[in-house]
Scaffold this motif. Sequence first.
Motif, PDB file in Angstrom:
ATOM      1  N   GLU A 171      -1.277  -7.997  15.562  1.00 28.53           N
ATOM      2  CA  GLU A 171      -1.899  -6.876  15.856  1.00 28.53           C
ATOM      3  C   GLU A 171      -1.991  -6.121  17.082  1.00 28.53           C
ATOM      4  O   GLU A 171      -1.529  -5.071  17.348  1.00 28.53           O
ATOM      5  CB  GLU A 171      -3.158  -6.899  15.045  1.00 28.53           C
ATOM      6  CG  GLU A 171      -3.955  -5.515  15.045  1.00 28.53           C
ATOM      7  CD  GLU A 171      -3.341  -4.928  13.783  1.00 28.53           C
ATOM      8  OE1 GLU A 171      -3.895  -3.513  13.651  1.00 28.53           O
ATOM      9  OE2 GLU A 171      -2.605  -5.297  13.040  1.00 28.53           O
ATOM     10  N   ASN A 192       4.462  -1.091  20.278  1.00 29.95           N
ATOM     11  CA  ASN A 192       4.586   0.422  19.352  1.00 29.95           C
ATOM     12  C   ASN A 192       5.749   0.211  18.514  1.00 29.95           C
ATOM     13  O   ASN A 192       6.620   0.826  18.291  1.00 29.95           O
ATOM     14  CB  ASN A 192       5.066   1.532  20.113  1.00 29.95           C
ATOM     15  CG  ASN A 192       4.658   2.829  19.360  1.00 29.95           C
ATOM     16  OD1 ASN A 192       3.971   2.731  18.458  1.00 29.95           O
ATOM     17  ND2 ASN A 192       5.322   3.735  19.721  1.00 29.95           N
ATOM     18  N   PRO A 208       6.194  -1.224  14.188  1.00 31.15           N
ATOM     19  CA  PRO A 208       5.754  -1.536  12.939  1.00 31.15           C
ATOM     20  C   PRO A 208       5.358  -3.036  12.840  1.00 31.15           C
ATOM     21  O   PRO A 208       6.207  -3.868  13.361  1.00 31.15           O
ATOM     22  CB  PRO A 208       6.655  -1.389  11.877  1.00 31.15           C
ATOM     23  CG  PRO A 208       7.547  -0.160  12.633  1.00 31.15           C
ATOM     24  CD  PRO A 208       7.684  -0.636  13.974  1.00 31.15           C
ATOM     25  N   ARG A 209       4.217  -3.395  12.252  1.00 33.61           N
ATOM     26  CA  ARG A 209       3.863  -4.817  12.043  1.00 33.61           C
ATOM     27  C   ARG A 209       4.980  -5.895  11.335  1.00 33.61           C
ATOM     28  O   ARG A 209       5.296  -6.916  12.158  1.00 33.61           O
ATOM     29  CB  ARG A 209       2.485  -5.227  11.107  1.00 33.61           C
ATOM     30  CG  ARG A 209       1.408  -4.409  11.680  1.00 33.61           C
ATOM     31  CD  ARG A 209       0.297  -4.770  10.632  1.00 33.61           C
ATOM     32  NE  ARG A 209      -0.946  -4.092  11.169  1.00 33.61           N
ATOM     33  CZ  ARG A 209      -1.461  -2.759  10.904  1.00 33.61           C
ATOM     34  NH1 ARG A 209      -0.466  -2.066  10.235  1.00 33.61           N
ATOM     35  NH2 ARG A 209      -2.322  -2.223  11.409  1.00 33.61           N
ATOM     36  N   PHE A 268       4.653   1.731  15.424  1.00 35.53           N
ATOM     37  CA  PHE A 268       3.233   1.363  15.106  1.00 35.53           C
ATOM     38  C   PHE A 268       2.645   2.580  14.956  1.00 35.53           C
ATOM     39  O   PHE A 268       1.544   3.040  13.984  1.00 35.53           O
ATOM     40  CB  PHE A 268       2.550   0.386  16.109  1.00 35.53           C
ATOM     41  CG  PHE A 268       1.314  -0.064  15.653  1.00 35.53           C
ATOM     42  CD1 PHE A 268       1.045  -1.300  14.579  1.00 35.53           C
ATOM     43  CD2 PHE A 268       0.065   0.651  15.843  1.00 35.53           C
ATOM     44  CE1 PHE A 268       0.000  -1.521  13.950  1.00 35.53           C
ATOM     45  CE2 PHE A 268      -0.846   0.195  15.403  1.00 35.53           C
ATOM     46  CZ  PHE A 268      -1.353  -0.854  14.580  1.00 35.53           C
ATOM     47  N   ALA A 309       1.980  -5.501  18.262  1.00 35.52           N
ATOM     48  CA  ALA A 309       2.455  -4.418  17.381  1.00 35.52           C
ATOM     49  C   ALA A 309       1.980  -3.132  18.064  1.00 35.52           C
ATOM     50  O   ALA A 309       2.895  -2.107  18.271  1.00 35.52           O
ATOM     51  CB  ALA A 309       2.218  -4.456  15.941  1.00 35.52           C
ATOM     52  N   ARG A 310       0.868  -2.777  18.613  1.00 41.35           N
ATOM     53  CA  ARG A 310       0.257  -1.942  19.155  1.00 41.35           C
ATOM     54  C   ARG A 310       1.017  -1.587  20.465  1.00 41.35           C
ATOM     55  O   ARG A 310       1.151  -0.530  21.020  1.00 41.35           O
ATOM     56  CB  ARG A 310      -1.312  -2.028  19.283  1.00 41.35           C
ATOM     57  CG  ARG A 310      -1.895  -1.807  17.900  1.00 41.35           C
ATOM     58  CD  ARG A 310      -3.597  -2.093  17.935  1.00 41.35           C
ATOM     59  NE  ARG A 310      -4.125  -2.143  16.636  1.00 41.35           N
ATOM     60  CZ  ARG A 310      -4.526  -0.914  16.191  1.00 41.35           C
ATOM     61  NH1 ARG A 310      -4.528   0.068  16.693  1.00 41.35           N
ATOM     62  NH2 ARG A 310      -5.410  -1.372  14.749  1.00 41.35           N
TER      63      ARG A 310
END
Length: 376
Positions: free
Chosen positions: A229, A236, A238-239, A41, A232-233
């Motif tokens: 969101e 780490n 990708p969405r 991410f 994903a953060r």
Amino acid sequence: MTLTPEIRWIDTPEALDAACADVADASPLALDTEFFREKTFHPVPALIQFSAGGLAYLVDPLDVECTRAFRDLLAEGPLKLLHASSEDLEVLAHWAGVSVAPLVDTQVAQALLGDDPAMGYQRLVEHWTGMNLPKDETRSDWLARPLSESQRLYAALDVTFLLQVWERQRAELERLGRFAWLLEDCRELVAQALRSDAADGQWYRRHRQLWRLPPRGIEAYRLLTTWREGEARRRNLPRGWLVNDRVLYSVAERLPENRHQLAEVDDIKPSLIKRDGDTLLALVQEARQRDAESLPAALPSPMTPAFKQRLKALKRVVNAEAERLGLAPEVLLRRRDLEALVVADLADQALPLPTGWRGERLTADLTRALGEVSDR
């Protein structure tokens, strides 16, 4: 200008601080990054480039952490020049922990001069200098070490020509009386970068088919995308690796009550159900239990005559002003901005009218256009 600039490789904190001292009194400072983001991410910084003219400094973020001197240079120092800066700002925020300011994005500057609003760097350089930059390292592996001489040259050229381009852009912007427009737009770029650094609870609004969902489905989709969101953060990833928009939208459509119903959602993976199925069902249940008064309003269909008439009227205003200014219409207002105006007007809500220089040129005509359509 030569296509073989002098390059200084920076791989120690002492060398980075010395480079910062070299350019401390320079303005502007050209800046760029190379990064890797296919599996994460957050972008993985691979190279940081900067130049105040002549010498190009290439900082190896795999070997050296950001120093206080470089943070100060980014956040408080001279005017920084970047081209198509949104991802670079994210890279620098992640590596250095600061936002870049003051900032000028030369892609935004070129758009305000009436050219392609998404002009790439190589074409920009050719446009202003006539020089053809090498393109062979565009998709290079920037995490490889050591970097080849071709890679180093490509990276250095990304900043050495930016200063010359900006000098000519600025003169033309000032001649047209648009220099203040650029500064305003670039301040907004920095603000957007700061906003996107936090989990974005508004991601759900980006779905083009959101209007097809009833209020409870919209609320479910909002909760699902907000959760995605944050996760994903945190993980780490990708969405889309965690779960893509299409699957979340289908979950919001079906509002499943158990794992069996969740498994019937189109394209959902068993691994997602096993790992996060209980969480998805809990979010759907939360949407199910919301009082009707607290749900988001239903969105109007863009297929209705009322929507189409309003959108067409707004487009006429924007296109006419864009033609007068010699700009691409999307530089003035994007389609999503126009659609937001239509949605607000149909719901009898306050209009999200443009502000700043765009507002000065468009607000009165946009308001009048909507009023004329509504009065028919």
